[in-house]
Design an enzyme around this catalytic site. Structure first.
Site, PDB file in Angstrom:
ATOM      1  N   ARG A   1      -6.789  -4.161  -8.697  1.00  0.00           N
ATOM      2  CA  ARG A   1      -7.394  -3.620  -9.926  1.00  0.00           C
ATOM      3  C   ARG A   1      -6.747  -4.208 -11.172  1.00  0.00           C
ATOM      4  NH1 ARG A   1      -5.880   2.314  -7.869  1.00  0.00           N
ATOM      5  NH2 ARG A   1      -6.073   1.154  -5.920  1.00  0.00           N
TER       6      ARG A   1
ATOM      7  N   LYS B   1       4.447  -3.797   1.702  1.00  0.00           N
ATOM      8  CA  LYS B   1       3.689  -3.244   2.830  1.00  0.00           C
ATOM      9  C   LYS B   1       4.569  -3.250   4.077  1.00  0.00           C
ATOM     10  CE  LYS B   1      -0.959  -4.746   1.423  1.00  0.00           C
ATOM     11  NZ  LYS B   1      -1.562  -3.413   1.282  1.00  0.00           N
TER      12      LYS B   1
HETATM   13  N1  BES Z   1      -5.470  -5.329  -0.361  1.00  0.00           N
HETATM   14  C1  BES Z   1      -5.171  -3.959  -0.273  1.00  0.00           C
HETATM   15  C2  BES Z   1      -6.315  -3.139   0.317  1.00  0.00           C
HETATM   16  C3  BES Z   1      -6.665  -3.415   1.746  1.00  0.00           C
HETATM   17  C4  BES Z   1      -6.184  -2.600   2.757  1.00  0.00           C
HETATM   18  C5  BES Z   1      -7.514  -4.434   2.082  1.00  0.00           C
HETATM   19  C6  BES Z   1      -6.523  -2.841   4.068  1.00  0.00           C
HETATM   20  C7  BES Z   1      -7.868  -4.684   3.390  1.00  0.00           C
HETATM   21  C8  BES Z   1      -7.384  -3.880   4.388  1.00  0.00           C
HETATM   22  C9  BES Z   1      -4.870  -3.405  -1.665  1.00  0.00           C
HETATM   23  O1  BES Z   1      -4.278  -4.286  -2.533  1.00  0.00           O
HETATM   24  C10 BES Z   1      -3.895  -2.299  -1.472  1.00  0.00           C
HETATM   25  O2  BES Z   1      -2.810  -2.580  -1.047  1.00  0.00           O
HETATM   26  N2  BES Z   1      -4.308  -1.085  -1.790  1.00  0.00           N
HETATM   27  C11 BES Z   1      -3.469   0.041  -1.662  1.00  0.00           C
HETATM   28  C12 BES Z   1      -3.651   0.850  -2.908  1.00  0.00           C
HETATM   29  C13 BES Z   1      -2.719   2.005  -3.034  1.00  0.00           C
HETATM   30  C14 BES Z   1      -1.301   1.528  -3.221  1.00  0.00           C
HETATM   31  C15 BES Z   1      -3.165   2.841  -4.205  1.00  0.00           C
HETATM   32  C16 BES Z   1      -3.933   0.824  -0.439  1.00  0.00           C
HETATM   33  O3  BES Z   1      -5.130   0.916  -0.214  1.00  0.00           O
HETATM   34  O4  BES Z   1      -3.089   1.304   0.297  1.00  0.00           O
HETATM   35 MG    MG Z   2      -2.212  -4.372  -2.390  1.00  0.00          MG
END
Ligand code: BES
Ligand code: MG
Ligand code: ZN
Length: 504
Positions: A353, A279
């Site tokens: 997931r 991230k």
């Molecule tokens: N934990 C994150 C989702 C999230 C984002 C929670 C903002 C709380 C606040 C999750 O694991 C994630 O990183 N999801 C990605 C998925 C994508 C790579 C398909 C996302 O939402 O960007």
């Molecule tokens: Mg994630």
């Protein structure tokens, strides 16, 4: 913080730092109510009405210093606005704001007078709402503050009623609401805890501690048991971290009928760096809250056990840290999950997931009546619904509607998104049964479609399943009323309300 109730016959005998009186804002009612109060404090009320033009509009308030005939030094008149327009949430907000006002006075206890009931609301839930708003407004994550800033908090909230008949009813609401609010604070505390204070093993220890204190069971699998059992997703996501994964199983049996097993599954990523699909630095710190779903599951089971709800609850919490260490999961990897299905990892940041898949596949063994998973799963849910509403998806109309109703009452609201078969294409993989990254668009749905592929058994029979994406509602930047910034604990009140109203 503690909540109390007390009977009073004369308001002058109430002994509190501050008495809050709710007033309805429609003109005739307001005049009638204010005349009553004027009998107690004729000069003060006269003067104030002239100077302040107070009309009990919603969220308006006025502070009065009483005279010697009162045991309490102050009264807060708090406006509710038009009586016909009020719902339970209006009372949560009003009691929260009254308490936040009280904090400015640097006092330690507050007493609310029970207002008379608006049409369409019931006394029990009105009482609960007043307690919730007041209690939850006082939460701040201050475990690690060593300074004295902690002192301006209320220690005691009392609801005073002046009809003796109400005693038992109000007291029983008090006891249960204290349990509920304690659970919400547990969820908030766990979520807010930074990753260096809450790794998977420590989360498991909190679960053990709760189970021991409140008479239910918590079983914890270590990394070896997780590997041996074949939880490939949990092993893979946890492999980039120095802190090994844990799988936590909570069991509370409040109903002798085994067929009534309800399984709750919570995402327990104690920190989500994204892994090798790292991230950006911006907001990465928030990802200490990526175990909010797990916190909700633990708090809900604790609450159900303390309330002795007549349900059988099994909580499943896959817990690990998503880190980019030397042995981390890599884009392109193929994982074999519990039950045998495989997934292709197109992006290591779509890790939630992957760990939920193992838990959902495992849930089959428990012969569930219903499985509910709750997770901070996608950023996409924030684009879709913002921070006020969570997404709900599932395969059972009746249960989705029941949870929606619980959401409307608790104001932990959920909005349904569809799970049409056409979306399946978006998570199709060339090399595995499913891919963890959807093609562009409908990010909340494609994540749920991925989960859905793990809820059917070998005969393609699905159990009843609901998925709640709380990425937008669990983590709050800008706090207000009874939710301050940080973790909200969203989901605990929702699930408890669902269980309390539908399993009696
Ligand atoms: N934990 C994150 C989702 C999230 C984002 C929670 C903002 C709380 C606040 C999750 O694991 C994630 O990183 N999801 C990605 C998925 C994508 C790579 C398909 C996302 O939402 O960007
Ligand atoms: Mg994630
Ligand atoms: Zn995540």
């Amino acid at each position: 913080m503690q909540i109390f109730t007390s009977y009073f016959s004369d308001i002058k005998d109430i002994n509190s730092d501050l008495i809050t009186i709710f007033l309805y804002g429609n003109n005739r009612l307001f005049n009638k109510q204010i005349l009553e109060i004027k009998k107690l404090l004729p000069e003060e009320i006269d003067r104030i009405l002239k100077l302040e033009k107070f009309r009990a509009e919603s969220e308006s308030s006025i502070l009065i210093y009483t005279n010697k005939s009162f045991k309490s030094p102050r009264i807060q008149l708090f406006g509710l606005g038009a009586k016909e327009k009020l719902n339970y949430e209006s009372f949560r907000k009003a009691s929260a704001l009254s308490c936040l006002n009280a904090n400015k006075l640097k006092i330690h206890n507050i007493t609310f007078l029970l207002p008379d009931l608006p049409d369409g609301l019931n006394l029990k839930y009105l009482t609960q709402s007043i307690f919730e708003g007041a209690f939850l407004s006082q939460y701040k994550f201050d475990k690690f503050l060593t300074s004295t800033q902690k002192t301006n908090r209320l220690k005691k909230i009392t609801l005073a009623y002046n009809s003796k008949k109400l005693k038992d009813e109000i007291n029983s609401v008090k006891v249960k609401t204290q349990i509920l609010c304690d659970a919400v604070l547990l969820a908030r505390d766990l979520s807010n805890m930074p990753a260096n204070q809450l790794n998977p093993d420590l989360l498991a220890k909190y679960a053990k501690k709760s189970a021991k204190s409140f008479n239910y069971k918590a079983e914890v699998w270590d990394e070896n048991k997780i590997k041996k059992t074949g939880f490939g997703g949990l092993v893979a996501v946890g492999s980039g971290s120095n802190h090994p994964p844990r799988f936590i199983i909570l069991k509370y049996y409040g109903n002798k009928n085994k067929k009534m097993n309800i399984v709750l599954v919570g995402k327990g990523i104690t920190f989500d760096s994204g892994g090798l699909s790292l991230k950006s630095a911006e907001n990465m710190a928030e990802m200490k809250m990526d175990m909010s779903g797990a916190a909700v599951v633990l708090a809900t089971v604790q609450c159900a056990a303390r309330m002795k709800l007549p349900v059988n609850l099994i909580g499943l919490i896959p817990a690990c840290e998503n880190m980019p260490g030397g042995s981390a999961l890599k884009p392109g990897d193929i994982i074999k999950h519990y039950g045998g299905k495989t997934s292709e990892v197109a992006n290591t940041d779509a890790e939630g997931r992957l760990i939920l898949a193992d838990a959902l596949a495992y849930a089959h063994k428990l012969k569930p009546e219903l499985v509910i998973d709750i997770a901070t799963l996608t950023g996409a849910v924030i684009s879709a619904l913002g921070h006020h509403v969570a997404a709900i998806l599932g395969n059972d109309r009746t249960d989705i509607d029941k949870i929606k109703n619980a959401g409307d009452v608790t104001y932990e609201r959920v909005w349904e998104l569809p799970l049409y078969d056409e979306y399946k294409k978006q998570i199709k993989s060339e090399v595995a049964d499913v891919r963890n990254l959807g093609t562009r668009g409908a990010g909340v749905i494609t994540a749920a479609m991925f989960l859905k592929s793990f809820i059917s058994d070998k005969n393609k029979k699905e159990y009843k399943w609901i998925h709640i994406d709380i990425a937008g509602t669990a983590i709050i930047d800008e706090g207000a009323y009874y939710i301050q910034s940080g973790a909200s604990g969203f989901g605990v009140r929702l699930l408890i309300e669902f269980l309390r109203t539908n399993f009696k």
